[in-house]
Design an enzyme around this catalytic site. Structure first.
Site, PDB file in Angstrom:
ATOM      1  N   TYR A 182       0.840  -1.205   0.000  1.00 11.59           N
ATOM      2  CA  TYR A 182       0.000   0.000   0.000  1.00 11.59           C
ATOM      3  C   TYR A 182       0.875   1.254   0.000  1.00 11.59           C
ATOM      4  O   TYR A 182       0.630   2.205  -0.759  1.00 11.59           O
ATOM      5  CB  TYR A 182      -0.917  -0.022   1.220  1.00 11.59           C
TER       6      TYR A 182
ATOM      7  N   ILE B 286      -8.980   7.728   8.194  1.00 13.75           N
ATOM      8  CA  ILE B 286     -10.293   8.334   7.934  1.00 13.75           C
ATOM      9  C   ILE B 286     -11.398   7.434   8.486  1.00 13.75           C
ATOM     10  O   ILE B 286     -11.334   6.211   8.364  1.00 13.75           O
ATOM     11  CB  ILE B 286     -10.552   8.510   6.421  1.00 13.75           C
TER      12      ILE B 286
END
Length: 249
Positions: free
Chosen positions: A150, A183
């Site tokens: 990632y 988030i």
């Protein structure tokens, strides 16, 4: 509000999370919006709610991306605003990460932006203006255990935005990256769940120490709209960290 009045925006990965928050704000501020996502039920519901145009596409498949841009352009008009938001995550210890994981994440997080930008950019060039925002991450500069792949994809997104900015600056095109911390979205909560599984401390207390709290989708969307707007007319090739100091510690 008429901040984006008369403009057409395309949001990839716009059916949920920060992408959906950006769609709502863009419509509220006068833009006509094309939503591209593989989550058809959520995408159609959002489009019906706010008056946007939804096109179902898997952004990892170039033929579907090009068809989606053609469909949206025919229905709404030529996009001069692009939010390259679509992305996903693989969380695994590095030695458990497979070639299939690599291909999948590079396709969704990196190649999708390459293909989407190539599909939209000619219309921007013809119009003589355009603004692009690519969703990167704190992970482009702050590595996390079990997220090697990632991190690599988000590093690539960082440099992609910079390179587009440099190549097309003199033709009226701006390109920037928005870089959220953790988030509070389905994507973000899934990341926390997976990291916890592999023993990485992303507890509420740890996140509070790193960035105060979880970021909201609206906070990412608001930062994105700033970068898309004329208020950021001299902001180009930048990375805007929406992380409440995470990367400043």
């Amino acid at each position: 509000m008429s901040r984006f009045s008369g403009q057409v925006a395309l949001v990839s990965g716009g059916a949920s999370g920060a992408g959906a928050a950006a769609v709502r704000l863009l419509v509220a501020q006068g833009a006509s919006v094309i939503v591209v996502d593989r989550q058809e039920e959520l995408g159609r519901a959002l489009a019906a709610e706010v008056g946007a145009h939804f096109v179902r596409a898997d952004v990892s498949k170039p033929s579907e991306v090009r068809a989606a841009v053609a469909d949206g352009t025919a229905a709404v008009g030529t996009p001069t605003l692009l939010f390259n938001h679509a992305g996903t995550i693989v969380v695994k210890p590095f030695l458990e990460t497979t070639q299939e994981d690599y291909d999948f994440l590079m396709d969704v997080n990196v190649r999708s932006m390459f293909v989407m930008t190539q599909a939209v950019l000619p219309g921007m060039l013809a119009a003589g203006r355009g603004a692009i925002v690519c969703t990167s991450s704190i992970s482009a500069v702050a590595a996390t255990p079990a997220e090697v792949l990632y991190d690599v994809t988000k590093g690539a997104v960082h440099q992609f935005a910079r390179a587009i900015a440099v190549e097309y600056r003199d033709q009226g095109i701006r390109c920037n990256a928005v870089c959220p911390g953790f988030i509070d979205t389905p994507h973000g909560r899934r990341e926390v769940e997976l990291l916890t599984k592999y023993g990485v401390d992303v507890s509420e207390a740890a996140i509070a120490a790193q960035q105060g709290r979880m970021c909201t989708p609206e906070e990412v969307a608001t930062a994105t709209l700033f970068l898309l707007s004329e208020e950021a007319s001299f902001v180009n090739g930048a990375q805007l960290f929406v992380d409440n100091g995470f990367t400043a510690l």
